[in-house]
Write an enzyme that holds these catalytic residues in place. Structure first.
Site, PDB file in Angstrom:
ATOM      1  N   GLY A  42     -13.728  -6.478 -64.893  1.00  0.00           N
ATOM      2  CA  GLY A  42     -13.179  -7.830 -65.031  1.00  0.00           C
ATOM      3  C   GLY A  42     -12.118  -8.005 -66.105  1.00  0.00           C
ATOM      4  N   GLU A  97     -13.536  -9.117 -73.359  1.00  0.00           N
ATOM      5  CA  GLU A  97     -14.329  -9.545 -72.196  1.00  0.00           C
ATOM      6  C   GLU A  97     -13.541 -10.520 -71.328  1.00  0.00           C
ATOM      7  OE1 GLU A  97     -16.570  -9.218 -70.212  1.00  0.00           O
ATOM      8  OE2 GLU A  97     -18.508  -8.693 -71.036  1.00  0.00           O
ATOM      9  N   ASP A  98     -13.875 -10.527 -70.054  1.00  0.00           N
ATOM     10  CA  ASP A  98     -13.271 -11.501 -69.141  1.00  0.00           C
ATOM     11  C   ASP A  98     -13.893 -12.882 -69.326  1.00  0.00           C
ATOM     12  OD1 ASP A  98     -15.742 -10.634 -68.202  1.00  0.00           O
ATOM     13  OD2 ASP A  98     -15.063 -10.209 -66.165  1.00  0.00           O
ATOM     14  N   ASP A 101     -20.922 -15.731 -70.109  1.00  0.00           N
ATOM     15  CA  ASP A 101     -21.728 -16.675 -69.343  1.00  0.00           C
ATOM     16  C   ASP A 101     -23.051 -16.859 -70.101  1.00  0.00           C
ATOM     17  OD1 ASP A 101     -22.209 -18.220 -67.008  1.00  0.00           O
ATOM     18  OD2 ASP A 101     -23.325 -16.573 -66.115  1.00  0.00           O
ATOM     19  N   GLY A 103     -24.459 -14.561 -71.971  1.00  0.00           N
ATOM     20  CA  GLY A 103     -24.364 -13.835 -73.230  1.00  0.00           C
ATOM     21  C   GLY A 103     -25.182 -12.550 -73.235  1.00  0.00           C
ATOM     22  N   LEU A 106     -23.025  -9.296 -73.490  1.00  0.00           N
ATOM     23  CA  LEU A 106     -22.442  -9.125 -74.820  1.00  0.00           C
ATOM     24  C   LEU A 106     -23.471  -8.719 -75.863  1.00  0.00           C
ATOM     25  CD1 LEU A 106     -19.793  -9.189 -76.104  1.00  0.00           C
ATOM     26  CD2 LEU A 106     -19.704 -10.258 -73.884  1.00  0.00           C
ATOM     27  N   LYS A 129     -17.993 -19.921 -70.929  1.00  0.00           N
ATOM     28  CA  LYS A 129     -18.743 -21.026 -70.316  1.00  0.00           C
ATOM     29  C   LYS A 129     -19.877 -21.372 -71.271  1.00  0.00           C
ATOM     30  CE  LYS A 129     -18.642 -19.539 -65.438  1.00  0.00           C
ATOM     31  NZ  LYS A 129     -19.539 -18.993 -64.390  1.00  0.00           N
ATOM     32  N   PHE A 150     -17.876 -21.352 -60.613  1.00  0.00           N
ATOM     33  CA  PHE A 150     -17.695 -19.937 -60.333  1.00  0.00           C
ATOM     34  C   PHE A 150     -16.201 -19.610 -60.277  1.00  0.00           C
ATOM     35  CE2 PHE A 150     -17.461 -15.908 -58.267  1.00  0.00           C
ATOM     36  CZ  PHE A 150     -18.463 -15.218 -58.938  1.00  0.00           C
ATOM     37  N   ARG A 163      -9.732 -10.348 -57.438  1.00  0.00           N
ATOM     38  CA  ARG A 163      -9.449  -9.859 -58.786  1.00  0.00           C
ATOM     39  C   ARG A 163      -7.959  -9.901 -59.114  1.00  0.00           C
ATOM     40  NH1 ARG A 163     -13.868  -7.337 -61.205  1.00  0.00           N
ATOM     41  NH2 ARG A 163     -15.152  -6.118 -59.801  1.00  0.00           N
TER      42      ARG A 163
HETATM   43  P1  IMP Z   1     -23.421 -12.715 -68.911  1.00  0.00           P
HETATM   44  O1  IMP Z   1     -24.162 -11.467 -69.234  1.00  0.00           O
HETATM   45  O2  IMP Z   1     -24.291 -13.733 -68.199  1.00  0.00           O
HETATM   46  O3  IMP Z   1     -22.701 -13.342 -70.086  1.00  0.00           O
HETATM   47  O4  IMP Z   1     -22.411 -12.337 -67.779  1.00  0.00           O
HETATM   48  C1  IMP Z   1     -21.160 -11.945 -68.005  1.00  0.00           C
HETATM   49  C2  IMP Z   1     -20.614 -11.249 -66.768  1.00  0.00           C
HETATM   50  O5  IMP Z   1     -20.991 -11.903 -65.540  1.00  0.00           O
HETATM   51  C3  IMP Z   1     -19.113 -11.323 -66.813  1.00  0.00           C
HETATM   52  O6  IMP Z   1     -18.575 -10.250 -67.545  1.00  0.00           O
HETATM   53  C4  IMP Z   1     -18.743 -11.311 -65.352  1.00  0.00           C
HETATM   54  O7  IMP Z   1     -18.664  -9.980 -64.899  1.00  0.00           O
HETATM   55  C5  IMP Z   1     -19.886 -12.018 -64.655  1.00  0.00           C
HETATM   56  N1  IMP Z   1     -19.571 -13.451 -64.449  1.00  0.00           N
HETATM   57  C6  IMP Z   1     -20.047 -14.505 -65.135  1.00  0.00           C
HETATM   58  N2  IMP Z   1     -19.532 -15.670 -64.701  1.00  0.00           N
HETATM   59  C7  IMP Z   1     -18.674 -15.339 -63.705  1.00  0.00           C
HETATM   60  C8  IMP Z   1     -17.800 -16.119 -62.854  1.00  0.00           C
HETATM   61  O8  IMP Z   1     -17.694 -17.358 -62.924  1.00  0.00           O
HETATM   62  N3  IMP Z   1     -17.041 -15.399 -61.966  1.00  0.00           N
HETATM   63  C9  IMP Z   1     -17.109 -14.047 -61.853  1.00  0.00           C
HETATM   64  N4  IMP Z   1     -17.909 -13.286 -62.624  1.00  0.00           N
HETATM   65  C10 IMP Z   1     -18.690 -13.923 -63.538  1.00  0.00           C
HETATM   66 MG    MG Z   2     -17.631  -8.521 -67.190  1.00  0.00          MG
END
Ligand code: IMP
Ligand code: MG
Length: 187
Positions: A42, A97-98, A101, A103, A106, A129, A150, A163
């Site tokens: 991402g 990071e892209d 969400d 966390g 991370l 987010k 999303f 992408r």
């Molecule tokens: P976390 O571990 O929940 O913070 O997820 C982070 C990862 O989930 C990101 O690096 C993305 O790969 C994926 N992700 C979270 N939200 C989205 C979204 O809105 N669109 C696409 N991928 C997402």
């Molecule tokens: Mg990611």
């Protein structure tokens, strides 16, 4: 299922903000080299755009992690899919990071990297987010805070699609005979 995308952040606005982040990071790291860690897949577009605008010396490495989710929630179980090529001991590292969400990704990544003895580790994310956060992570550089939608484009995918869009969009899924918001699994 019909997929439609509404623009959230147009290309010009995104690139302008990335240029601001690159300038800010370059000021903060003046006289040092920065080792960027691109979290695949991402973050490839964001890392490239950021790196080419930075005025301090930059090196780049990539790693890939995967988190298992059930339905719309990421489980918090994260595993490494591809490790870095180079050691980071003694380096000033920035994880790129892209999107952040819950966390979970991370939290795992930062713990994993800290154990390798870098000189410093900071975090830079294109999108955040905050309303979705489960684990508290300290973010040093943020492109945009966004609502709980999303997102696709500029590296972010839905089922590996979208992408390569040069902007950030909100994905809407519509089913025949009814309307349904996107149900998705985190990577
Ligand atoms: P976390 O571990 O929940 O913070 O997820 C982070 C990862 O989930 C990101 O690096 C993305 O790969 C994926 N992700 C979270 N939200 C989205 C979204 O809105 N669109 C696409 N991928 C997402
Ligand atoms: Mg990611």
């Amino acid at each position: 299922m019909k997929e439609t995308i509404r623009t959230l952040i147009p290309e010009e606005k995104l690139e302008e903000r990335i240029a601001e982040l690159a300038a800010q990071i370059s000021r903060d790291y003046e006289g040092k080299s920065v080792h960027l860690i691109c979290v695949l897949k991402g973050s490839i577009f964001f890392t490239a755009s950021l790196a080419k605008r930075m005025t301090v010396p930059v090196t780049i490495d990539c790693m890939d992690v995967s988190s298992y989710g059930s339905g719309t929630e990421s489980s918090g179980i994260v595993r490494m899919v591809k490790d870095l090529d180079e050691p980071i001991e003694g380096k000033d590292v920035i994880v790129v990071e892209d999107i952040i969400d819950t966390g979970h990704t991370l939290e795992y990544l930062l713990g994993n990297l800290q154990a390798r003895g870098p000189k410093s580790v900071r975090l830079c994310t294109m999108l955040d987010k905050p309303s979705r956060r489960v684990v508290d992570v300290k973010v040093d550089y943020t492109g945009f805070e966004i609502p709980d939608e999303f997102i696709v484009g500029y590296g972010l995918d839905y089922d590996e699609k979208y992408r390569a869009l040069p902007y950030i969009g909100i994905l809407h899924l519509e089913e025949e005979g009814g309307h349904e918001e996107g149900d998705w699994e985190s990577e």
